[in-house]
Design a protein around this motif. Sequence first.
Motif, PDB file in Angstrom:
ATOM      1  N   GLU A  49      44.953  44.091  34.324  1.00 40.17           N
ATOM      2  CA  GLU A  49      43.731  43.491  35.248  1.00 40.17           C
ATOM      3  C   GLU A  49      43.309  42.318  34.636  1.00 40.17           C
ATOM      4  N   LYS A  52      45.540  39.219  34.626  1.00 41.31           N
ATOM      5  CA  LYS A  52      45.599  38.933  35.834  1.00 41.31           C
ATOM      6  C   LYS A  52      44.135  37.918  36.355  1.00 41.31           C
ATOM      7  N   ALA A  53      43.188  38.243  35.821  1.00 40.35           N
ATOM      8  CA  ALA A  53      41.873  37.747  36.272  1.00 40.35           C
ATOM      9  C   ALA A  53      41.969  36.450  35.415  1.00 40.35           C
ATOM     10  N   ASN A  55      44.476  34.444  34.535  1.00 40.45           N
ATOM     11  CA  ASN A  55      45.523  33.673  35.072  1.00 40.45           C
ATOM     12  C   ASN A  55      44.861  33.088  36.430  1.00 40.45           C
ATOM     13  N   ALA A  56      44.256  34.067  37.045  1.00 33.82           N
ATOM     14  CA  ALA A  56      43.695  33.645  38.640  1.00 33.82           C
ATOM     15  C   ALA A  56      42.559  32.715  38.419  1.00 33.82           C
ATOM     16  N   GLN A  57      41.716  32.831  37.439  1.00 31.19           N
ATOM     17  CA  GLN A  57      40.725  31.950  37.056  1.00 31.19           C
ATOM     18  C   GLN A  57      41.097  30.570  37.089  1.00 31.19           C
ATOM     19  N   TYR A  58      41.968  30.362  36.136  1.00 29.65           N
ATOM     20  CA  TYR A  58      42.726  29.048  35.717  1.00 29.65           C
ATOM     21  C   TYR A  58      43.973  28.633  36.769  1.00 29.65           C
ATOM     22  N   HIS A  59      44.204  29.344  37.792  1.00 25.43           N
ATOM     23  CA  HIS A  59      45.541  29.270  38.703  1.00 25.43           C
ATOM     24  C   HIS A  59      46.735  29.171  37.690  1.00 25.43           C
ATOM     25  N   ASP A  61      49.098  31.256  37.536  1.00 24.25           N
ATOM     26  CA  ASP A  61      50.186  32.143  38.298  1.00 24.25           C
ATOM     27  C   ASP A  61      50.579  31.545  39.544  1.00 24.25           C
ATOM     28  N   ASP A  62      49.741  30.142  39.866  1.00 23.81           N
ATOM     29  CA  ASP A  62      50.291  29.296  40.959  1.00 23.81           C
ATOM     30  C   ASP A  62      51.695  28.805  40.769  1.00 23.81           C
ATOM     31  N   GLN A  67      50.178  23.501  41.495  1.00 26.95           N
ATOM     32  CA  GLN A  67      49.341  23.294  40.673  1.00 26.95           C
ATOM     33  C   GLN A  67      49.170  21.882  40.072  1.00 26.95           C
ATOM     34  N   ARG A  70      47.331  20.283  43.133  1.00 25.15           N
ATOM     35  CA  ARG A  70      45.752  20.477  42.797  1.00 25.15           C
ATOM     36  C   ARG A  70      45.154  19.863  41.958  1.00 25.15           C
TER      37      ARG A  70
END
Length: 319
Positions: A49, A52-53, A55-59, A61-62, A67, A70
Amino acid sequence: MSFLRFAARRLAEMAATLFGASFVIFGAMYLAPGNPAGFLLSGRSASPEALKAINAQYHLDDPFVLQYLRWTGQILHGDFGRSITYRTEVSRLLADRLPSTLLLVGMALVLVVALGLLLGWIGAVRGGAADSTILVSTTFALGTPSFVAAVLLQGLFAVKLGWFPTGGTGDGLGQMIWHLTLPAVALALYLIGMLARVTRAAMLEVLGQEHVTVARSRGVSDHKVIRRHVFRNALGTVLTTGGLIVSTLLVCTVLVESAFSVGGIGQLLELSTTTKDFPTVQAISLIMVGLFMTVNLVVDLLHPLVDPRVTLGPRRSAA
């Protein structure tokens, strides 16, 4: 081809090249081992978790293309993202550190142009013992990398003699110039030797041409011949090395800033690379590429003005 059309075409080529360079810069960081999440965790284990947080904060996993799009969109709006290492806006980091680097490069460039042209002029015109001394000196300069010059200058003039500070940038313009004198000399030494050799060779080539002999046979003084005919015609060749000089300054400033703890964007680039600080590395790399391309554009635009024999754009074949 008119000057305006030539300038517009070169600007379009520069924009296309910069776009391609941005793609390479953005993608290169993902080819290196490691990832920003690993640095943020500092080797500690983390729950899925938490990872994952991050990776989501800094994108992280996109998809790569998303990326990149963006990132380019943010740059067009003047936003270079947020530093993973320093937890602040990259633009703020650059604003704090860029003045030191620009002053360092500017001081080094002044030394390179002034001493390189002067030594090349003296070597070509006077010859004899002066030319031999300059050849030996420039050979030593060309054989001394910037990081070696930095260590030698720091050890002699800062540590042993105490004439200059060992590092830092100081406060105020006067203090900054004093602190950056040794780094500027270390950064300029190799390029002074290179520009002196290029200037000397170009002037010697022009000295052997027929129009110089004709000018001297008509009673034109040597000073005017050298200034109006020799140096001016050789300046076009010298000017073409401008892009190489600036690119070398930008690359070597990383090593010199680290040796003297200057705290400019060169040192920031080194630290950010080791910590996989993607946004900071990408921003600095893109700025350096942009500066290099801008200098090449200026050189291309000035060359026909300095040397009338150079045409703008491709030559048209005779009908």
